[in-house]
Design a protein around this motif. Structure first.
Motif, PDB file in Angstrom:
ATOM      1  N   UNK A   1      -6.013-128.502  27.670  1.00 62.92           N
ATOM      2  CA  UNK A   1      -7.435-128.359  27.366  1.00 62.92           C
ATOM      3  C   UNK A   1      -8.119-127.346  28.283  1.00 62.92           C
TER       4      UNK A   1
ATOM      5  N   UNK B   1      -8.783-123.453  27.942  1.00 61.04           N
ATOM      6  CA  UNK B   1      -9.969-122.925  27.272  1.00 61.04           C
ATOM      7  C   UNK B   1     -10.866-122.182  28.250  1.00 61.04           C
ATOM      8  N   UNK B   2     -10.836-122.639  29.503  1.00 61.20           N
ATOM      9  CA  UNK B   2     -11.750-122.080  30.488  1.00 61.20           C
ATOM     10  C   UNK B   2     -11.140-120.922  31.262  1.00 61.20           C
ATOM     11  N   UNK B   3      -9.955-120.499  30.875  1.00 61.27           N
ATOM     12  CA  UNK B   3      -9.307-119.410  31.601  1.00 61.27           C
ATOM     13  C   UNK B   3      -8.953-118.239  30.685  1.00 61.27           C
ATOM     14  N   UNK B   4      -9.931-117.627  30.042  1.00 62.89           N
ATOM     15  CA  UNK B   4      -9.598-116.486  29.183  1.00 62.89           C
ATOM     16  C   UNK B   4      -9.042-115.319  30.009  1.00 62.89           C
TER      17      UNK B   4
ATOM     18  N   UNK C   1      -9.965-112.485  30.557  1.00 62.91           N
ATOM     19  CA  UNK C   1     -10.932-111.695  31.322  1.00 62.91           C
ATOM     20  C   UNK C   1     -11.125-112.210  32.737  1.00 62.91           C
ATOM     21  N   UNK C   2     -10.892-113.507  32.982  1.00 61.13           N
ATOM     22  CA  UNK C   2     -11.142-114.018  34.321  1.00 61.13           C
ATOM     23  C   UNK C   2      -9.894-113.950  35.203  1.00 61.13           C
ATOM     24  N   UNK C   3      -8.809-113.412  34.665  1.00 60.80           N
ATOM     25  CA  UNK C   3      -7.595-113.352  35.486  1.00 60.80           C
ATOM     26  C   UNK C   3      -6.807-112.097  35.152  1.00 60.80           C
ATOM     27  N   UNK C   4      -7.527-110.994  34.939  1.00 62.30           N
ATOM     28  CA  UNK C   4      -6.898-109.761  34.478  1.00 62.30           C
ATOM     29  C   UNK C   4      -5.771-109.311  35.403  1.00 62.30           C
TER      30      UNK C   4
ATOM     31  N   UNK D   1      -4.092-110.582  38.240  1.00 56.53           N
ATOM     32  CA  UNK D   1      -2.907-111.409  38.515  1.00 56.53           C
ATOM     33  C   UNK D   1      -2.013-111.575  37.279  1.00 56.53           C
TER      34      UNK D   1
ATOM     35  N   UNK E   1      -4.529-117.563  37.493  1.00 54.28           N
ATOM     36  CA  UNK E   1      -5.858-118.010  37.881  1.00 54.28           C
ATOM     37  C   UNK E   1      -5.857-118.438  39.338  1.00 54.28           C
TER      38      UNK E   1
ATOM     39  N   UNK F   1     -21.686-120.193  21.364  1.00 56.31           N
ATOM     40  CA  UNK F   1     -20.582-119.355  20.890  1.00 56.31           C
ATOM     41  C   UNK F   1     -20.938-117.874  20.987  1.00 56.31           C
TER      42      UNK F   1
ATOM     43  N   UNK G   1     -17.603-111.923  26.523  1.00 60.07           N
ATOM     44  CA  UNK G   1     -16.189-111.584  26.624  1.00 60.07           C
ATOM     45  C   UNK G   1     -15.665-110.696  25.500  1.00 60.07           C
ATOM     46  N   UNK G   2     -15.913-111.114  24.250  1.00 58.48           N
ATOM     47  CA  UNK G   2     -15.263-110.413  23.147  1.00 58.48           C
ATOM     48  C   UNK G   2     -15.799-109.012  22.915  1.00 58.48           C
TER      49      UNK G   2
ATOM     50  N   UNK H   1     -17.806-108.305  32.520  1.00 62.31           N
ATOM     51  CA  UNK H   1     -16.391-108.227  32.181  1.00 62.31           C
ATOM     52  C   UNK H   1     -15.881-106.802  32.305  1.00 62.31           C
TER      53      UNK H   1
ATOM     54  N   UNK I   1     -13.764-112.164  39.241  1.00 62.08           N
ATOM     55  CA  UNK I   1     -13.053-113.023  38.288  1.00 62.08           C
ATOM     56  C   UNK I   1     -13.459-114.476  38.483  1.00 62.08           C
TER      57      UNK I   1
ATOM     58  N   UNK J   1     -16.829-115.186  37.125  1.00 59.24           N
ATOM     59  CA  UNK J   1     -16.750-115.306  35.663  1.00 59.24           C
ATOM     60  C   UNK J   1     -16.179-116.658  35.254  1.00 59.24           C
ATOM     61  N   UNK J   2     -15.155-117.100  36.008  1.00 54.61           N
ATOM     62  CA  UNK J   2     -14.525-118.378  35.707  1.00 54.61           C
ATOM     63  C   UNK J   2     -15.570-119.495  35.749  1.00 54.61           C
TER      64      UNK J   2
ATOM     65  N   UNK K   1     -17.647-119.369  32.627  1.00 58.03           N
ATOM     66  CA  UNK K   1     -16.948-119.913  31.450  1.00 58.03           C
ATOM     67  C   UNK K   1     -16.887-121.429  31.507  1.00 58.03           C
ATOM     68  N   UNK K   2     -16.594-121.960  32.695  1.00 52.04           N
ATOM     69  CA  UNK K   2     -16.496-123.416  32.817  1.00 52.04           C
ATOM     70  C   UNK K   2     -17.837-124.057  32.460  1.00 52.04           C
TER      71      UNK K   2
ATOM     72  N   UNK L   1     -18.320-123.834  28.644  1.00 51.52           N
ATOM     73  CA  UNK L   1     -17.440-124.758  27.923  1.00 51.52           C
ATOM     74  C   UNK L   1     -17.942-126.190  28.080  1.00 51.52           C
ATOM     75  N   UNK L   2     -18.382-126.521  29.292  1.00 49.12           N
ATOM     76  CA  UNK L   2     -18.881-127.874  29.529  1.00 49.12           C
ATOM     77  C   UNK L   2     -20.092-128.144  28.634  1.00 49.12           C
TER      78      UNK L   2
ATOM     79  N   UNK M   1     -18.933-128.680  25.028  1.00 51.45           N
ATOM     80  CA  UNK M   1     -18.262-129.931  24.711  1.00 51.45           C
ATOM     81  C   UNK M   1     -19.151-131.155  24.882  1.00 51.45           C
TER      82      UNK M   1
END
Lengths: 281, 293
Positions: free
Chosen positions: A118, A121-124, A126-129, A131, B31, B219, B226-227, B248, B268, B271-272, B275-276, B279-280, B283
């Motif tokens: 699950x 989902x939070x690690x696209x 873009x956030x880890x280009x 590495x 990550x 969305x 990102x997209x 990005x 990065x 950004x993480x 995203x978190x 997403x939170x 959901x």
């Protein structure tokens, strides 16, 4: 009722305006792809297709585009097809497997695994280009189909969707199958898979488009032009500063790059809408 | 409900293995590396690394270029989400009204979904490019000095248009689904009470669409963040100057093109966190939809 008819007329007018905004850029590139280079460079471009359709398309398909990017458009289309199909099919297979394990078996750490999947989902990308790029270099996966496909097939969305669906399967079905002596593989193949067919079709459409329209990943993963997807190759062909760009061929390539996913959407519209609305739940 | 299951002990691990292997190798490991890098500083030759705590973050957040890219991202995301949702809602409401040609309109309105963002950008650049773009031509005739390749605000306008254009189809599909879920009886009752079409829309339809709109807002924000990298990379390359450099794009540019490792890793990680959070929010909201139908 007169007011109704008038409001419907306005609705049509708005929709036609919307269609022009939405469809015009695509239509216009198609128009451009049927004109000669000279016509394209002298604005305004006519609104109707020209007479160069056959000439441009055959030139692009048989070597013309090769002059711009060094690689024929056939190779580019093949690369994109392999990548899009690989991602779509790969994602469906591994998501089916994980969802099956999580719903139909009980084992230690089951929910931990579920959360591990699950959280992706939070690690696209873009956030880890950087590495991720390094991992790919270490594994020798740059400029390979495996490199373009495998890292993208882990999918929390598809796993969640199948999990959701599997949980609606009545217990009686599994119990009956077990009484009849069916093992996990038999149950999966003869009962679960046929029941999931519509979900798989719907997801396939969405994932095929997802794979076809990838940008950042193939940009990072390919150095050699012969491994480019058509979207990346198109980007490399275009230079607005460069007077030598063969725009008529670029336009043909552009149409060839957007035609396959558009065809998939239009021909499989019912699955597409279902897949889109459900995979976002 | 107690789920009927198979008794196998080993098989489920085998089934999970491919997904977990890919997840660990290509998601968690990189990550983790990004997190680690963000706390380290490497010397120019890559010989010595040193733990520097949060100083990479401090430097990144104090950097005017980074602050600029935050502003760019916020303007770009809000404009893109607002325009694409407003246009899609208008079209979805109109599509509900018509009787003839419904399928025709619908089919033609959903194709841009299949167009890659980068290609969407190129389509718009083709139409609006300063030297021979057909739509740039009338702009210039009107006396506007149109050159999105040299003028920052114009470049921004163009990528916002391209990004919104591409997202209209997606929002349209969801708004149509949302509109169909609204009970007709409510709207008819209001009509009998004498509410005008405008009033019916703003007091009944629009509030009932709130869950759909909120979902789409999240969305679309993710999409804009990102997209849309492809659009910016293909059309403006973050320029002119840094007027279209989003978060990005900056991560990509600093890390991959300019090879500033520590800063890129810190970006990065920022950004993480974004995203978190998104997403939170998404959901939490979906959890509610499940409960209240």
């Amino acid at each position: 009722m007169i007011a109704r008819a008038r409001s419907r007329l306005f609705a049509h007018l708005w929709l036609i305006l919307g269609l022009i905004v939405v469809a015009f850029p695509i239509y216009y590139v198609f128009v451009a792809s049927t004109h000669s280079l000279q016509t394209i460079l002298r604005p305004p471009l006519p609104l109707l297709p020209g007479d160069q359709f056959l000439a441009n398309y055959s030139e692009a398909l048989f070597g013309g585009v090769g002059r711009i990017g060094g690689v024929g458009v056939g190779t580019l289309l093949l690369n994109s097809t392999i990548v899009a199909l690989g991602i779509a099919i790969g994602k469906i297979i591994i998501s089916l497997m994980s969802a099956y394990a999580i719903v139909f078996f009980r084992f230690p750490l089951r929910m931990v695994f579920f959360w591990i999947i699950f959280i992706t989902l939070m690690l696209p990308v873009e956030v880890r280009i950087l590495p991720t790029y390094k991992v790919m270099v270490d594994l020798n996966l740059i400029d390979t189909y495996a490199g373009l496909i495998v890292p993208l097939i882990a999918s929390a969305t598809a796993t969640l969707l199948f999990r959701q669906f599997f949980m609606t399967i009545p217990n009686e079905l599994l119990e009956a199958a077990r009484i009849d002596g069916a093992g996990p593989w038999r149950f999966f193949k003869d009962i679960l898979l046929p029941l999931s067919a519509t979900n798989i079709a719907a997801l396939f459409v969405i994932l095929f488009i997802y794979g076809w329209t990838q940008y950042l990943w193939p940009l990072l993963m390919t150095n050699s032009n012969s491994m480019n997807t058509i979207v990346i190759a198109l980007r490399k062909m275009i230079s607005f500063a460069d007077a030598d760009t063969e725009w008529h061929l670029v336009m043909v390539t552009c149409i060839l790059a957007i035609a396959p996913p558009i065809l998939v959407v239009v021909l499989m519209q019912r699955w597409f809408v279902k897949g889109l609305v459900e995979s976002e739940k | 409900m107690n789920r009927a299951t198979f008794p196998h002990k080993f098989l489920p691990y085998l089934l999970l293995l491919p997904q977990l292997a890919i997840t660990v190798v290509f998601f968690y490991w990189p990550a983790g590396q990004a997190l680690r890098q963000s706390l380290l500083r490497e010397d120019a030759f890559g010989l010595k690394t040193q733990f520097v705590g949060l100083s990479n973050f401090k430097r990144v957040l104090a950097d005017p270029a980074y602050v600029n890219s935050i502003t760019v991202t916020v303007v770009f995301s809000i404009a893109t989400a607002f325009i694409s949702m407003a246009v899609a809602l208008l079209l979805a409401v109109q599509a509900e009204k018509v009787i003839r040609g419904k399928t025709f309109y619908r089919t033609l309105l959903i194709w841009p979904y299949a167009v890659a963002p980068a290609i969407a950008g190129m389509l718009w650049l083709f139409l609006f490019n300063p030297s021979f773009g057909t739509l740039a031509y009338p702009l210039r005739l009107m006396g506007l000095n149109w050159d999105p390749l040299l003028n920052g605000p114009q470049a921004m306008t163009m990528i916002i248009m391209a990004a919104s254009w591409k997202q209209i189809s997606y929002n349209f599909i969801f708004f149509v689904a949302g509109l169909q879920a609204i009970p007709r009886t409510l709207i008819e009752a209001a009509a009998i009470d004498g509410a005008t079409a405008r009033k019916r829309f703003w007091t009944i339809v629009f509030p009932l669409l709130a869950p759909t709109s909120f979902f789409l807002l999240v969305v679309n924000t993710v999409y804009a963040l990102f997209d849309t990298f492809g659009i910016i990379h293909a059309v403006t390359g973050g320029g002119p100057g840094k007027t279209t450099e989003t978060l990005v794009y900056k991560v990509y540019n600093d890390g991959f093109v300019n090879l500033i490792l520590g800063d890129s890793a810190a970006q990065s990680v920022i950004l993480m966190v974004i995203v978190i959070a998104l997403t939170a929010i998404q959901f939490r909201y979906i959890e509610r939809r499940v409960h209240y139908g």
